[in-house]
Scaffold this active site. Structure first.
Site, PDB file in Angstrom:
ATOM      1  N   LYS A 215      95.746  32.713  70.339  1.00 28.55           N
ATOM      2  CA  LYS A 215      96.775  32.226  71.269  1.00 28.55           C
ATOM      3  C   LYS A 215      97.194  30.803  70.926  1.00 28.55           C
ATOM      4  O   LYS A 215      96.436  30.059  70.299  1.00 28.55           O
ATOM      5  CB  LYS A 215      96.259  32.273  72.706  1.00 28.55           C
ATOM      6  CG  LYS A 215      95.658  33.592  73.124  1.00 28.55           C
ATOM      7  CD  LYS A 215      95.212  33.561  74.563  1.00 28.55           C
ATOM      8  CE  LYS A 215      94.262  34.692  74.871  1.00 28.55           C
ATOM      9  NZ  LYS A 215      92.906  34.461  74.349  1.00 28.55           N
TER      10      LYS A 215
ATOM     11  N   THR B  55      92.391  26.933  71.617  1.00 28.99           N
ATOM     12  CA  THR B  55      91.802  25.941  72.514  1.00 28.99           C
ATOM     13  C   THR B  55      90.345  26.204  72.867  1.00 28.99           C
ATOM     14  O   THR B  55      89.662  25.306  73.349  1.00 28.99           O
ATOM     15  CB  THR B  55      92.631  25.855  73.808  1.00 28.99           C
ATOM     16  OG1 THR B  55      92.224  24.727  74.568  1.00 28.99           O
ATOM     17  CG2 THR B  55      92.481  27.121  74.647  1.00 28.99           C
ATOM     18  N   TYR B  56      89.834  27.414  72.632  1.00 30.60           N
ATOM     19  CA  TYR B  56      88.448  27.708  72.990  1.00 30.60           C
ATOM     20  C   TYR B  56      87.505  26.868  72.141  1.00 30.60           C
ATOM     21  O   TYR B  56      87.461  27.001  70.909  1.00 30.60           O
ATOM     22  CB  TYR B  56      88.120  29.187  72.805  1.00 30.60           C
ATOM     23  CG  TYR B  56      88.904  30.131  73.696  1.00 30.60           C
ATOM     24  CD1 TYR B  56      89.514  29.693  74.861  1.00 30.60           C
ATOM     25  CD2 TYR B  56      89.019  31.471  73.369  1.00 30.60           C
ATOM     26  CE1 TYR B  56      90.227  30.560  75.674  1.00 30.60           C
ATOM     27  CE2 TYR B  56      89.729  32.349  74.183  1.00 30.60           C
ATOM     28  CZ  TYR B  56      90.330  31.886  75.328  1.00 30.60           C
ATOM     29  OH  TYR B  56      91.044  32.758  76.126  1.00 30.60           O
ATOM     30  N   SER B  57      86.737  26.009  72.818  1.00 30.44           N
ATOM     31  CA  SER B  57      85.831  25.071  72.141  1.00 30.44           C
ATOM     32  C   SER B  57      86.567  24.277  71.068  1.00 30.44           C
ATOM     33  O   SER B  57      86.017  23.943  70.024  1.00 30.44           O
ATOM     34  CB  SER B  57      84.623  25.805  71.543  1.00 30.44           C
ATOM     35  OG  SER B  57      83.862  26.411  72.569  1.00 30.44           O
ATOM     36  N   HIS B  58      87.826  24.001  71.360  1.00 30.68           N
ATOM     37  CA  HIS B  58      88.707  23.215  70.486  1.00 30.68           C
ATOM     38  C   HIS B  58      88.667  23.711  69.036  1.00 30.68           C
ATOM     39  O   HIS B  58      88.496  22.934  68.083  1.00 30.68           O
ATOM     40  CB  HIS B  58      88.357  21.735  70.549  1.00 30.68           C
ATOM     41  CG  HIS B  58      89.524  20.848  70.202  1.00 30.68           C
ATOM     42  ND1 HIS B  58      90.607  20.677  71.041  1.00 30.68           N
ATOM     43  CD2 HIS B  58      89.794  20.111  69.091  1.00 30.68           C
ATOM     44  CE1 HIS B  58      91.485  19.867  70.466  1.00 30.68           C
ATOM     45  NE2 HIS B  58      91.011  19.514  69.286  1.00 30.68           N
TER      46      HIS B  58
END
Length: 326
Positions: free
Chosen positions: A86, A58-61
């Site tokens: 993750k 999910t980090y910066s998609h």
């Protein structure tokens, strides 16, 4: 650099883990560095001995995973590097685009590996607890990810201790893979994990890799007094505003700065040195967007805090509501 086992597993990791959330091309977060600007920081981390890297889909998609794959393999062989990612947050449209269902877990690991450009991750972590999915379904899916060779170990992140214990019990009962690590919200400003989660991890031999070890920069002095914001990150991080700023927080920050001044080091160094000495802690996940951030973190490995230092650092703490599980 110092190295240790991740909990009772045989996986050897550096005692500092470089968080890769701050890197990735095209992010809508103004404090995220593109790969060109991140490269010298990752290079310096590797030169300091860091071999452990943490990201999430999910980090910066997804851009963080792309950057992690490219940057890590620039400086380390795949066998030298320990890469963690993750699963949980929505990554595609629709009802099954997130969570910990079998459908999403199996799709998400393949998508993460494609972005990372890797055949496997060393540590695959559930980013949060999913109350909508039976634990048996999640734990079996994670077990299958390991047995398929797509992850070497599995871990978890912020949840209640009873939820984590239940997940471990489900895995053990069915002879499935158990979590070897817990990534909790833990720092000098937020210590609620000391009540149940950390004693559970110590008792069960689970490695602890805290996120936000500097309270998203608060312990490093990025916010000053009152409403002053001294960095781009502190001015553009609404999640930090949800977590910090409660009664007692500024007193802890001030005490950390006081102890740091006495030792002639940065407040971040003191905060990390305190965390490195906590029972069960394997490797804090540090963020670095400037070379100095990394230098302060590495210095924590050699800073010895006295019993009096620790008592003074901990004395101003005020109990908090549970924060960071959502």
């Amino acid at each position: 650099m110092r190295f240790t086992n991740l909990g009772s597993s045989g996986l050897r990791v550096s005692r500092l883990c470089l968080g890769m959330m701050s890197y990735g091309n095209g992010s809508d977060r103004p404090w995220v560095l593109d790969e060109d600007r991140a490269e010298p920081i990752v290079r310096a981390a590797v030169e300091a001995g860091v071999t452990f890297f943490d990201t999430a889909d999910t980090y910066s998609h997804g851009a963080s995973e792309v950057a992690t794959g490219r940057l890590v393999r620039t400086f380390l062989t795949r066998e030298e590097a320990v890469v963690a990612t993750k699963v949980f947050s929505p990554m595609t449209p629709g009802e099954n685009g997130g969570g910990l269902s079998r459908k999403h877990v199996l799709a998400a690991i393949d998508a993460s590996l494609a972005r990372l450009g890797m055949d496997y991750v060393d540590l695959y972590q559930v980013h949060r607890f999913d109350q909508r999915v039976p634990l048996e379904e999640t734990m079996e899916a994670l077990h299958d990810v390991v047995k398929a060779g797509k992850a070497r170990y599995i871990g978890a992140s912020s949840m209640f201790a009873w939820q984590f214990a239940k997940a471990q019990h489900v895995a053990a009962t069915n002879h499935w893979t158990r979590f070897v690590s817990m990534q909790p919200h833990y720092n000098l400003v937020y210590r609620e994990e000391e009540r149940e989660m950390l004693p559970l991890c110590v008792d069960q031999g689970v490695g602890v890799i805290p996120w936000s070890p500097l309270a998203r920069g608060l312990l490093a002095g990025t916010r000053g007094d009152g409403s002053e914001r001294r960095t781009v990150r502190s001015s553009n991080d609404p999640f930090a505003d949800q977590l910090y700023g409660r009664a007692g927080d500024r007193e802890v920050v001030a005490r950390t700065a006081e102890v740091a001044a006495e030792h002639g080091v940065a407040p971040a160094t003191v905060a990390l040195a305190w965390l490195l000495e906590r029972p069960g802690v394997t490797a804090p996940i540090i963020g670095a967007t400037q070379p100095g951030h990394l230098a302060d973190a590495v210095a924590a490995l050699d800073l010895e805090l006295s019993g009096d230092d620790v008592a003074r650092l901990e004395e101003p703490y005020v109990p908090h509501p549970v924060l960071g599980h959502a």
